[in-house]
Design an enzyme around this catalytic site. Structure first.
Site, PDB file in Angstrom:
ATOM      1  N   CYS A 229     -25.918  31.125  48.637  1.00  0.00           N
ATOM      2  CA  CYS A 229     -24.546  30.702  48.893  1.00  0.00           C
ATOM      3  C   CYS A 229     -24.564  29.275  49.442  1.00  0.00           C
ATOM      4  CB  CYS A 229     -23.872  31.619  49.902  1.00  0.00           C
ATOM      5  SG  CYS A 229     -23.822  33.358  49.415  1.00  0.00           S
TER       6      CYS A 229
ATOM      7  N   THR B  19     -28.881  10.487  40.287  1.00  0.00           N
ATOM      8  CA  THR B  19     -28.167  11.542  41.000  1.00  0.00           C
ATOM      9  C   THR B  19     -28.872  12.895  40.975  1.00  0.00           C
ATOM     10  OG1 THR B  19     -26.831  12.066  39.044  1.00  0.00           O
ATOM     11  CG2 THR B  19     -25.944  10.446  40.592  1.00  0.00           C
TER      12      THR B  19
ATOM     13  N   SER C  17     -35.379  12.387  37.533  1.00  0.00           N
ATOM     14  CA  SER C  17     -35.964  13.691  37.182  1.00  0.00           C
ATOM     15  C   SER C  17     -37.475  13.703  37.390  1.00  0.00           C
ATOM     16  CB  SER C  17     -35.641  14.035  35.727  1.00  0.00           C
ATOM     17  OG  SER C  17     -34.247  14.164  35.534  1.00  0.00           O
TER      18      SER C  17
ATOM     19  N   THR D  53     -28.913   6.192  36.731  1.00  0.00           N
ATOM     20  CA  THR D  53     -27.822   5.893  35.800  1.00  0.00           C
ATOM     21  C   THR D  53     -27.113   4.588  36.140  1.00  0.00           C
ATOM     22  OG1 THR D  53     -27.443   8.243  35.334  1.00  0.00           O
ATOM     23  CG2 THR D  53     -25.604   6.749  34.927  1.00  0.00           C
TER      24      THR D  53
END
Length: 337
Positions: free
Chosen positions: A274, A90, A60, A13
Site C-alpha cells: 500500500c 524519472t 533504467s 528524458t
C-alpha cells in the site's frame, strides 16, 4: 552576493533529442539549450554552472556505481557551490534520491533532483518549469536535504515514489507532507523540513556492491520458487507484503524460507504494498509470525528508501544486529513510527 548552483546533468528524458531510433541523449547539446532560456539568466536567478556526465546515463541502467558517481560529483564540488540540482531520468529518480539521502553525510545544502516527462526540445515540455523552480529552490537554501521537485511539488527524496508513467505530476509522497508547493509563490512547509546536524562534517559514504533483493507477495505465490535465492550471498531483502505486513499462510511455506534467510545473515525488511500507511508487525496473526522468523519492520518507508537504506547500512560495515536495529530507526526522515 548571488548564490552559486551546480547543475549536474546525468541524463534522462529532459535532455533527449529525436533520433531515427527514438529519443536519445546527445552529448554537448543540453548546455546550449538551457543557456538559451531567458529565465535562467534572469537577475533573480542564482548563478549556475553545469557539469555534464560522460557518458550520459539512462535512468533504467542506474545502479550502485552510478549512485556513487553522482555522490562523488557533489562531494568534489561541495565547497564551491551553495546548492545542487541533479537532472535525472524519472524511472529511477526516487531510488537515486533515496540513495543520495543516505550517502551524503552531514549535508547542510540543498540537493534537488528533477527531470521531465517531455524533452526540453518539445512543445508543452515540463522541463523548463521543473529546471527553473528546482534552481530557485536550491538557491533559496531553505531546504538542507536531498529532495525531489516535480510538477509543482517538493518531496523529501527518501519519501518519494514515481506514481505516473505519463502524467506531468509524476511523483508522490504517500506518507509525508510535501516540503513545498510551487504556485504563484513557492510555499515551504517549514515544520516538515529536516534540520541539518550540528557541527557535522560533510562527507560521502559510497555504497558497496551488496546483494539486495525485493520480493513482492501476491495471491497464489509459490514461495518454494524463491527458496534457492535465500543463500548467504543475499545480504538484504525487502518483502512487500499485504496491508500492515500480512502474508498468506499457504501451509506456512514462507516462514521456513524467512528463517533460513535469517540464519544465513540476510536482513529481511517488511514493507507494505500500500502506498499509504505503515507496517505494524503483530497487529494480525499473519504478520506476527514474520517477527518470530527474524524480520524487521520497514514501517512506512517506501521500497526505494528501504533498498537504499540496506545498501547504506551494509556499506558502513555494521553487524547484522546493528543493521536490524537501525533499519527500524529514522536516520534521514525516511520513516515515521
Amino acid at each position: 552576493m548571488k548564490k552559486r548552483i551546480c547543475i549536474l546533468y546525468t541524463g534522462g528524458t529532459i535532455g533527449m533529442v529525436p533520433t531515427e531510433n527514438g529519443y536519445a541523449p546527445k552529448k554537448g547539446y543540453f548546455y546550449d539549450a538551457i543557456a538559451a532560456i531567458p529565465d535562467l539568466n534572469s537577475h533573480d536567478m542564482p548563478e549556475w554552472d553545469m557539469i555534464e556526465f560522460d557518458p550520459l546515463l539512462d535512468s533504467s541502467n542506474i545502479a550502485v556505481e552510478q549512485w556513487n558517481q553522482i555522490g562523488r560529483a557533489i562531494r568534489d564540488n561541495y565547497e564551491a557551490y551553495d546548492g545542487f540540482v541533479v537532472l535525472h531520468g524519472t524511472d529511477t529518480m526516487a531510488y537515486t534520491a533515496s540513495a543520495l539521502s543516505f550517502m551524503l553525510e552531514g549535508l547542510s545544502k540543498p540537493v534537488i533532483l528533477t527531470g521531465s516527462q517531455i524533452p526540453l526540445c518539445k512543445l508543452r515540455s515540463d522541463a523548463r518549469d521543473n529546471l527553473i523552480t528546482s534552481t530557485l529552490i536550491a538557491g533559496a537554501g531553505n531546504v538542507k536535504e536531498v529532495c525531489l521537485y516535480f510538477g509543482g511539488k517538493l518531496i523529501r527524496g527518501n519519501r518519494s515514489t514515481k506514481s505516473s508513467a505519463d502524467g506531468l505530476i509524476a511523483f508522490d509522497s504517500p506518507n509525508y507532507h510535501f516540503l513545498a508547493e510551487a504556485g504563484i509563490d513557492i510555499r515551504y512547509n517549514v515544520a516538515s523540513l529536516l534540520t541539518p546536524p550540528l557541527n557535522a562534517d560533510f562527507h560521502l559514504t559510497e555504497f558497496k556492491q551488496i546483494s539486495i533483493g525485493v520480493l513482492k507477495v501476491f495471491p497464489g505465490i509459490q514461495f518454494s520458487l524463491f527458496e534457492s535465492i535465500m543463500t548467504e550471498s543475499l545480504k538484504g531483502i525487502v518483502l512487500e507484503t499485504f496491508g500492515a505486513g500480512n502474508i498468506p499462510s499457504y501451509d506456512d511455506a514462507l516462514l521456513p524460507i524467512i528463517r533460513k534467510a535469517f540464519e544465513n545473515g540476510t536482513i529481511v525488511t517488511v514493507c507494505s504494498q500500500c502506498q499509504s500507511g505503515t507496517v505494524t508487525l503483530g497487529a494480525y496473526a499473519t504478520s506476527s509470525a514474520l517477527t518470530k522468523a527474524g524480520a524487521v519492520s520497514g514501517y512506512n518507508m517506501t521500497t526505494e528508501a528501504a533498498v537504499a537504506k540496506l545498501y547504506y547500512l551494509f556499506s558502513l560495515g555494521l553487524s547484522r544486529d546493528e543493521i536490524k536495529v537501525k533499519m527500524e530507526q529514522d536516520l534521514r526522515g525516511e520513516l515515521t513510527k
